[in-house]
Structures are given as C-alpha cells and as structure tokens.
Design a protein around this motif. Sequence first.
Motif, PDB file in Angstrom:
ATOM      1  N   LYS A 179       4.260  15.148 -23.181  1.00 47.42           N
ATOM      2  CA  LYS A 179       3.726  14.330 -22.087  1.00 47.42           C
ATOM      3  C   LYS A 179       2.207  14.456 -22.001  1.00 47.42           C
ATOM      4  CE  LYS A 179       7.549  12.629 -20.927  1.00 47.42           C
ATOM      5  NZ  LYS A 179       8.600  13.391 -20.287  1.00 47.42           N
ATOM      6  N   LEU A 180       1.665  15.447 -22.712  1.00 51.42           N
ATOM      7  CA  LEU A 180       0.246  15.708 -22.496  1.00 51.42           C
ATOM      8  C   LEU A 180      -0.366  16.377 -23.730  1.00 51.42           C
ATOM      9  CD1 LEU A 180      -0.847  17.103 -19.094  1.00 51.42           C
ATOM     10  CD2 LEU A 180      -1.760  18.160 -21.125  1.00 51.42           C
ATOM     11  N   HIS A 199       4.989  24.567 -25.036  1.00 50.26           N
ATOM     12  CA  HIS A 199       3.726  24.155 -25.651  1.00 50.26           C
ATOM     13  C   HIS A 199       3.716  24.490 -27.140  1.00 50.26           C
ATOM     14  CE1 HIS A 199       2.990  28.403 -24.539  1.00 50.26           C
ATOM     15  NE2 HIS A 199       2.369  28.424 -25.691  1.00 50.26           N
ATOM     16  N   THR A 200       2.909  23.726 -27.883  1.00 44.84           N
ATOM     17  CA  THR A 200       2.639  24.016 -29.289  1.00 44.84           C
ATOM     18  C   THR A 200       1.130  23.977 -29.456  1.00 44.84           C
ATOM     19  OG1 THR A 200       4.637  22.782 -29.896  1.00 44.84           O
ATOM     20  CG2 THR A 200       3.098  23.297 -31.682  1.00 44.84           C
ATOM     21  N   LEU A 229      -4.071  12.102 -22.528  1.00 43.85           N
ATOM     22  CA  LEU A 229      -5.069  12.975 -23.153  1.00 43.85           C
ATOM     23  C   LEU A 229      -5.955  13.569 -22.056  1.00 43.85           C
ATOM     24  CD1 LEU A 229      -6.439  14.196 -25.653  1.00 43.85           C
ATOM     25  CD2 LEU A 229      -8.084  12.308 -25.540  1.00 43.85           C
ATOM     26  N   VAL A 230      -5.969  14.909 -22.002  1.00 48.62           N
ATOM     27  CA  VAL A 230      -6.799  15.633 -21.042  1.00 48.62           C
ATOM     28  C   VAL A 230      -7.942  16.290 -21.805  1.00 48.62           C
ATOM     29  CG1 VAL A 230      -6.848  17.514 -19.353  1.00 48.62           C
ATOM     30  CG2 VAL A 230      -4.777  16.126 -19.627  1.00 48.62           C
ATOM     31  N   PRO A 278       9.846  20.257 -15.611  1.00 49.54           N
ATOM     32  CA  PRO A 278      10.578  21.146 -16.525  1.00 49.54           C
ATOM     33  C   PRO A 278      11.172  20.354 -17.686  1.00 49.54           C
ATOM     34  CG  PRO A 278      11.083  21.679 -14.245  1.00 49.54           C
ATOM     35  CD  PRO A 278      10.228  20.435 -14.215  1.00 49.54           C
ATOM     36  N   GLY A 279      11.058  20.934 -18.901  1.00 53.11           N
ATOM     37  CA  GLY A 279      11.573  20.263 -20.094  1.00 53.11           C
ATOM     38  C   GLY A 279      10.489  19.512 -20.857  1.00 53.11           C
ATOM     39  N   ASP A 280       9.344  19.291 -20.212  1.00 52.72           N
ATOM     40  CA  ASP A 280       8.257  18.588 -20.910  1.00 52.72           C
ATOM     41  C   ASP A 280       7.572  19.505 -21.927  1.00 52.72           C
ATOM     42  OD1 ASP A 280       8.721  16.325 -19.460  1.00 52.72           O
ATOM     43  OD2 ASP A 280       7.036  16.581 -18.078  1.00 52.72           O
ATOM     44  N   HIS A 281       6.910  18.861 -22.869  1.00 56.16           N
ATOM     45  CA  HIS A 281       6.188  19.589 -23.934  1.00 56.16           C
ATOM     46  C   HIS A 281       4.728  19.161 -23.923  1.00 56.16           C
ATOM     47  CE1 HIS A 281       4.772  19.690 -28.238  1.00 56.16           C
ATOM     48  NE2 HIS A 281       5.193  20.945 -28.107  1.00 56.16           N
ATOM     49  N   VAL A 282       3.830  20.102 -24.185  1.00 53.40           N
ATOM     50  CA  VAL A 282       2.406  19.771 -24.266  1.00 53.40           C
ATOM     51  C   VAL A 282       1.835  20.297 -25.583  1.00 53.40           C
ATOM     52  CG1 VAL A 282       2.096  19.846 -21.757  1.00 53.40           C
ATOM     53  CG2 VAL A 282       1.616  21.875 -23.113  1.00 53.40           C
TER      54      VAL A 282
END
Length: 394
Positions: free
Chosen positions: A151-152, A130-131, A182-183, A101-105
């Motif tokens: 983070k991703l 997300h953006t 990078l996924v 929670p709190g992470d951005h992708v």
Amino acid sequence: MPPVTENRADSQQGFATRAIHAGQEPDPQTGAVVPPIHQVSTFKQDGVGGLRGGYEYSRSANPTRTALEECLAALEGGLRALAFASGLAAEDTLLRTVLSPGDHVVLPDDAYGGTYRLFARVLQRWGVEHTAAHMPDATAVAAVIQPGRTKLVWVETPSNPLLGVSDIAALAAVAHAAGALLVVDNTFASPYLQQPLALGADVVVHSTTKYLGGHSDVVGGALVVSDAELAQQLVFHQNAMGAVPGPFDSWLVLRGAKTLAVRMDRHCENARAVVALLKDHPEVSQVFWPGLPEHDGHEVAARQMRDFGGMVSFRVRGGLDAALRVCAATRIFTLAESLGGVESLIEHPGKMTHASVAGSALEVPADLVRLSVGIEDIEDLLHDLEQALAAAKG
Ligand code: P1T
C-alpha cells in the motif's frame, strides 16, 4: 475545527518570499508583523458552536499552528500541511491513517534508524509487514512489490546516513502502477532543494527538527499532501491521535523557516568545501555526497534538486576506533545526534543515530562518520576537520 482550505499563498511567489509571508499576514487586531504565539488550549464560544475564528480547542487546531501549516504547504507546493510534535509523530499518524493490518510496505535499505524502528518494532506488531529495498534502483523496488498488498513505498532522498539518491518520479510511477502511495521523507533536502509533490510523490514527510527549524532548539514534524481526500483523513487522524506541536514549538519552526533559503545556500556551499578536503585526505577511504560526479545518484540529484545539501558522510580508513577518535577530536563540529541546525555537528551513525538498525538490512558501516555541515566560517570548519582527522591514527 476549521475546514481544510486550499493554502492561501500565492504559488507564483518565489521560495524565500513564501517562506517569510505564507500564512503570516500581519495580525489583523494589532498589526504585529509576526504571528503571535497563541499559547492557549481553548477558545470562547459565542453560544454553543459559535466559534469566532473557527477555533475551538488547540489539539484540533491553533492559530499559530495554522500559520506554520499554511507556510509549509506553500513551501512544498502542496494543498495542505499538518504539523506534529516530532518527525516520528508525523510518520506514525500517516502510517496509521493509510495502513491496516495485513498491508505491506516497501522500506529503504538506508533510512533514519528511528523510522525503521517504527516499522520493525511498532507497526509490525499491528500486522503491517515490510520489505527493505535499494530505493535508487526503481526496478529492484518494483520486484518486491506485492500486488494488492503493498500500500505504500517509503523513500528518503538523500538518505540518512549514506546520502543515497532515488529518482522520485520513477518511484512514483512504480508505486502508482501497484496502487500504492509514494511517501518521500524530504528532511535532508528541505523544500528549498527539492519538491517531491511536483515529481509525483503523494506525501512529503519532514522532521522539522532539522533544516526547517534550523536552530537545534525545537523538535517537530510535518506531512504535506496534494490530495484533498487524503488531507481530510490526515486532519481527522491528527486530531483523533493528538500528536500535535504546541504553539511555541510551532512558532519556533515558523521562525526558522523564514531563513531556510539563505541558510541552505550556505550549508551547500560549506559542504562543497568540506567534501573537497575529505576527498583527497589520506585518512578518508570514501566520501558520500550527491554533489560528487562519481556519486551513483549524481545525475538524478542534479535533475531533481536545486543543490546537493549540507549533509556529508565519510568512511575512516583506520576503521571503527579511528572513526570514534575523529568524532571525539573535533572542537567546532559538536558531537551530537540530529542535523540541519546552523551549528556543525559530527556523529557516529553506527553507535548513535542508527544503533537501532544493527543486524538489519539497514546496518551502516562501522567506520562511517556523518557531518551536518553548519553555516560557520568555512576556514574554521576546514581547520577543525584537519586537526580531528590527524587524531584518526591515534
Ligand atoms: O527526530 P524526529 O523529529 O522525530 O524525526 C525523525 C526523523 C525522520 N526522518 C529523518 C530523515 C530523520 O533524520 C529523523 C531524525 N534524525 C535524527 C535525529 C538524526 O540524527 O539522524
């Protein structure tokens, strides 16, 4: 649970050889040349903890699934592959392994609708933001990265359904500069056409439902990684979350993967001919296929892919109704969701696979039609498209 081991395939072997042999040595007991379907949930222990082959319970590991996972790791040139019950199950397990929670992708502005829905309708509720960014433009991706929070970075290349091409090596540099992973969703290309790990990606995602399975008879997913620590974390979560494929489904994907190379060659060849027909057709206003020299990502695709793939999208000049008429008029192209099987499929992304992205940054044009070009005789496919396009006028 058996330990995570380096895949045993000989990485010097060619792709088709690995597809047929990696993880698939003849059965030591019977000599069966195809791995058996170990349709079993649990394994006898010789005294508590005395595991004969390292297996104890099929959610943790199953020999048929291990065969598939070793094959997939060899095909992607990874250290470890993990198989799942669907592409989305693979995605969910990955995301809840590496995100908090709190992470951005950073998400693509063109992607499978279900992937977007997983972020927007499920993970967002768990505090993951997300953006959406235009992934073919690495500078635009760098601009939306939130230092310390992102983070991703997630990319599909080629993307679904607009066949956008992103530079994997450039995106890896952008993601890694920010400390993010990078996924790469490699579903459209398949490991035969593109090897994201070698280009710097950290994780490869597959819907094995598609080209890897190749026969529209199984739903499955996979993750492939090069890093041993990430592999261990994913193995833990695969077992702890439990979204694994059964032995028969694992066997079907493995059986499909054996012929991936020859199927992909034919998919690409047929797609090339379909594109030639569509490009000059009066009812078609635009064709999306990375093999076209005028495609924005053509040069990158020519550099990072072996060939340009079997997925083709196009816009119908007459708009939504004309597009729907074309979709209803084909006889060999079957009107259906999904892709990557031997049979040709046609669909309307706006009303079918991408209905869930309506109103978002990922919304697709209403006049868009997507083809999964199969491996039938090309004359029959071209004839079918000609007669279906004649229906565009109504
Ligand atoms: O359907 P599933 O096996 O869960 O995989 C999801 C998925 C992930 N990534 C990509 C690029 C995909 O195309 C898909 C599934 N796509 C379809 C069903 C489709 O028709 O586009």
